[in-house]
Design a protein around this motif. Structure first.
Motif, PDB file in Angstrom:
ATOM      1  N   THR A  61      35.764  39.036  17.754  1.00 45.32           N
ATOM      2  CA  THR A  61      35.587  39.719  16.352  1.00 45.32           C
ATOM      3  C   THR A  61      34.016  39.609  16.089  1.00 45.32           C
ATOM      4  OG1 THR A  61      37.807  39.599  15.887  1.00 45.32           O
ATOM      5  CG2 THR A  61      36.406  40.282  14.078  1.00 45.32           C
ATOM      6  N   SER A  62      33.731  38.551  15.866  1.00 44.63           N
ATOM      7  CA  SER A  62      32.377  38.615  15.009  1.00 44.63           C
ATOM      8  C   SER A  62      31.095  38.902  16.051  1.00 44.63           C
ATOM      9  CB  SER A  62      32.094  37.006  14.409  1.00 44.63           C
ATOM     10  OG  SER A  62      32.142  36.143  15.431  1.00 44.63           O
ATOM     11  N   THR A  92      30.294  39.001   7.554  1.00 44.86           N
ATOM     12  CA  THR A  92      31.388  38.206   7.853  1.00 44.86           C
ATOM     13  C   THR A  92      32.479  39.018   8.732  1.00 44.86           C
ATOM     14  OG1 THR A  92      31.088  36.839   6.059  1.00 44.86           O
ATOM     15  CG2 THR A  92      33.074  36.365   7.200  1.00 44.86           C
ATOM     16  N   ILE A  97      35.366  39.665   9.189  1.00 38.39           N
ATOM     17  CA  ILE A  97      36.731  39.717   8.817  1.00 38.39           C
ATOM     18  C   ILE A  97      37.181  41.128   9.059  1.00 38.39           C
ATOM     19  CG2 ILE A  97      38.454  39.539   6.918  1.00 38.39           C
ATOM     20  CD1 ILE A  97      36.666  37.219   6.171  1.00 38.39           C
ATOM     21  N   ARG A  98      38.433  41.159   9.675  1.00 40.79           N
ATOM     22  CA  ARG A  98      39.049  42.551  10.197  1.00 40.79           C
ATOM     23  C   ARG A  98      39.795  43.288   8.859  1.00 40.79           C
ATOM     24  NH1 ARG A  98      40.474  39.602  14.560  1.00 40.79           N
ATOM     25  NH2 ARG A  98      42.350  39.486  13.623  1.00 40.79           N
ATOM     26  N   GLU A 144      43.252  41.819   8.454  1.00 39.13           N
ATOM     27  CA  GLU A 144      43.549  40.486   7.701  1.00 39.13           C
ATOM     28  C   GLU A 144      43.427  40.543   6.116  1.00 39.13           C
ATOM     29  OE1 GLU A 144      41.272  37.571  10.432  1.00 39.13           O
ATOM     30  OE2 GLU A 144      39.859  39.119  10.297  1.00 39.13           O
ATOM     31  N   ARG A 198      42.411  37.665   3.706  1.00 38.13           N
ATOM     32  CA  ARG A 198      41.328  36.964   3.656  1.00 38.13           C
ATOM     33  C   ARG A 198      40.058  38.039   2.927  1.00 38.13           C
ATOM     34  NH1 ARG A 198      39.829  35.429   9.355  1.00 38.13           N
ATOM     35  NH2 ARG A 198      38.334  33.908   8.783  1.00 38.13           N
ATOM     36  N   VAL A 199      40.494  39.450   3.073  1.00 39.52           N
ATOM     37  CA  VAL A 199      39.666  40.222   2.699  1.00 39.52           C
ATOM     38  C   VAL A 199      39.658  40.576   1.206  1.00 39.52           C
ATOM     39  CG1 VAL A 199      39.299  43.187   2.359  1.00 39.52           C
ATOM     40  CG2 VAL A 199      39.887  42.094   4.459  1.00 39.52           C
ATOM     41  N   MET A 258      31.528  42.664   4.397  1.00 39.82           N
ATOM     42  CA  MET A 258      32.718  43.044   5.543  1.00 39.82           C
ATOM     43  C   MET A 258      32.650  44.139   6.078  1.00 39.82           C
ATOM     44  SD  MET A 258      35.868  40.727   3.625  1.00 39.82           S
ATOM     45  CE  MET A 258      35.569  41.537   2.183  1.00 39.82           C
ATOM     46  N   PHE A 295      38.821  30.084   7.141  1.00 39.54           N
ATOM     47  CA  PHE A 295      37.661  30.829   7.179  1.00 39.54           C
ATOM     48  C   PHE A 295      36.826  30.548   8.625  1.00 39.54           C
ATOM     49  CE2 PHE A 295      39.222  32.171   3.396  1.00 39.54           C
ATOM     50  CZ  PHE A 295      38.743  33.389   3.143  1.00 39.54           C
ATOM     51  N   GLY A 331      37.365  31.663  11.363  1.00 36.72           N
ATOM     52  CA  GLY A 331      37.032  32.939  11.824  1.00 36.72           C
ATOM     53  C   GLY A 331      37.226  33.289  13.345  1.00 36.72           C
TER      54      GLY A 331
END
Ligand code: SF4
Length: 288
Positions: free
Chosen positions: A22-23, A143, A145-146, A149, A152-153, A172, A285, A287
């Motif tokens: 993802t990242s 970051t 974060i999808r 999620e 987390r968002v 994000m 976190f 990730g």
């Protein structure tokens, strides 16, 4: 009228690269959406307990995409971190062990100081060594974060800046543009290289620290069953804290609601299913 891409840099920007798909996807979007990358810092924080395939992947992203990635590790010294590279990166849990020795107790699901001290904090220390993440030179912290999620968002949106520095604003772009795990999976299907770790429903079970105590029990058992030596480091951390030989303090387990890592090693041959389906992974976190 074209809207501005959420991947467009608008000043010094840090891409926090976890070493996951993802990242890495996010990093690729940043590279594709900016002509001038002089404001970009890409940082990967190695705990020493990453899967070797993760280190290979980080290195390959840097090489194939022609982007400089700062490999950082925790150190218990005045600087608090070291800049390493692929060949010199720790692979036996050394940074993580140094942190436990310093703290004199183990992280656990409630006190997850490992994410903070091994990753978030050292990235900020590194930035400050570059003169960034300060009042004079605030940064955007990108970051991966999808959109799928939401917890987390929401947590990050609620606090905006990072917990480590009020001069770092969390951004994000994946969440902002509705990118979910399927988009990331589709992207990697069409790339000439990939993170060589298996996925289940797009999620990489072996990512981050190999036997992270936040992983589901079933996952932990299956990793131990296929590669017992991976568990030796975790068992040693627990036993050394318990014995009081090298560490003192009362944090003698990574989790109190599970058998110790040594017990899991012992059970893994004979009673593998004993704790299966016991619980689910907890999102951390660190990730993807
Ligand atoms: S992956 Fe798990 S054990 Fe490793 S730093 Fe993150 S929370 Fe801690």
């Amino acid at each position: 009228m074209h809207s501005i891409s959420p991947y467009k840099l608008s000043g010094p920007t840090v891409v926090s690269f976890s070493g996951g798909r993802t990242s890495a996807y996010m990093l690729r979007q940043v590279l594709d959406n900016n002509d001038d990358l002089s404001d970009l810092v890409v940082a990967f924080a190695n705990t020493g307990k990453e899967h070797p395939a993760t280190l290979d992947f980080v290195q390959e992203c840097g090489e194939r995409w022609g982007v400089s990635i700062a490999w950082l590790e925790f150190r218990d010294d005045d600087a608090g971190f070291a800049v390493v590279h692929y060949a010199t990166a720790s692979r036996q849990g050394e940074p993580f062990e140094a942190l436990i020795r310093k703290r004199k107790y183990l992280p656990n699901p409630v006190t997850r100081f490992c994410t903070i001290d091994l990753k978030i904090r050292i990235i900020h220390k590194y930035l400050r060594s570059l003169g960034l993440s300060t009042e004079e030179a605030p940064v955007d912290m990108m970051t991966g974060i999808r959109a799928d999620e939401p917890l987390r968002v929401a947590k990050i949106r609620a606090r905006k800046s990072t917990s480590e520095s009020k001069w770092a604003s969390m951004v994000m772009p994946l969440a902002d543009t509705g990118i979910g795990v399927q988009d990331v999976t589709d992207f990697w299907t069409n790339q000439p290289f990939d993170l060589m770790l298996t996925t289940v429903n797009g999620r990489t079970l072996e990512g981050n620290c190999d036997l992270c105590f936040l992983k589901g029990a079933k996952q932990i058992y299956s990793i131990i069953a296929s590669d017992r030596p991976k568990a030796f480091w975790w068992a040693r951390m627990e036993s050394e804290v318990i014995s009081g030989g090298k560490f003192t303090g009362d944090g003698d387990r990574f989790r109190f609601d599970r058998p110790s890592y040594q017990q899991m090693i012992d059970y893994s041959d004979t009673q593998f299913d004993m704790f299966a389906d016991h619980d689910e992974a907890i999102a951390c976190f660190c990730g993807d």
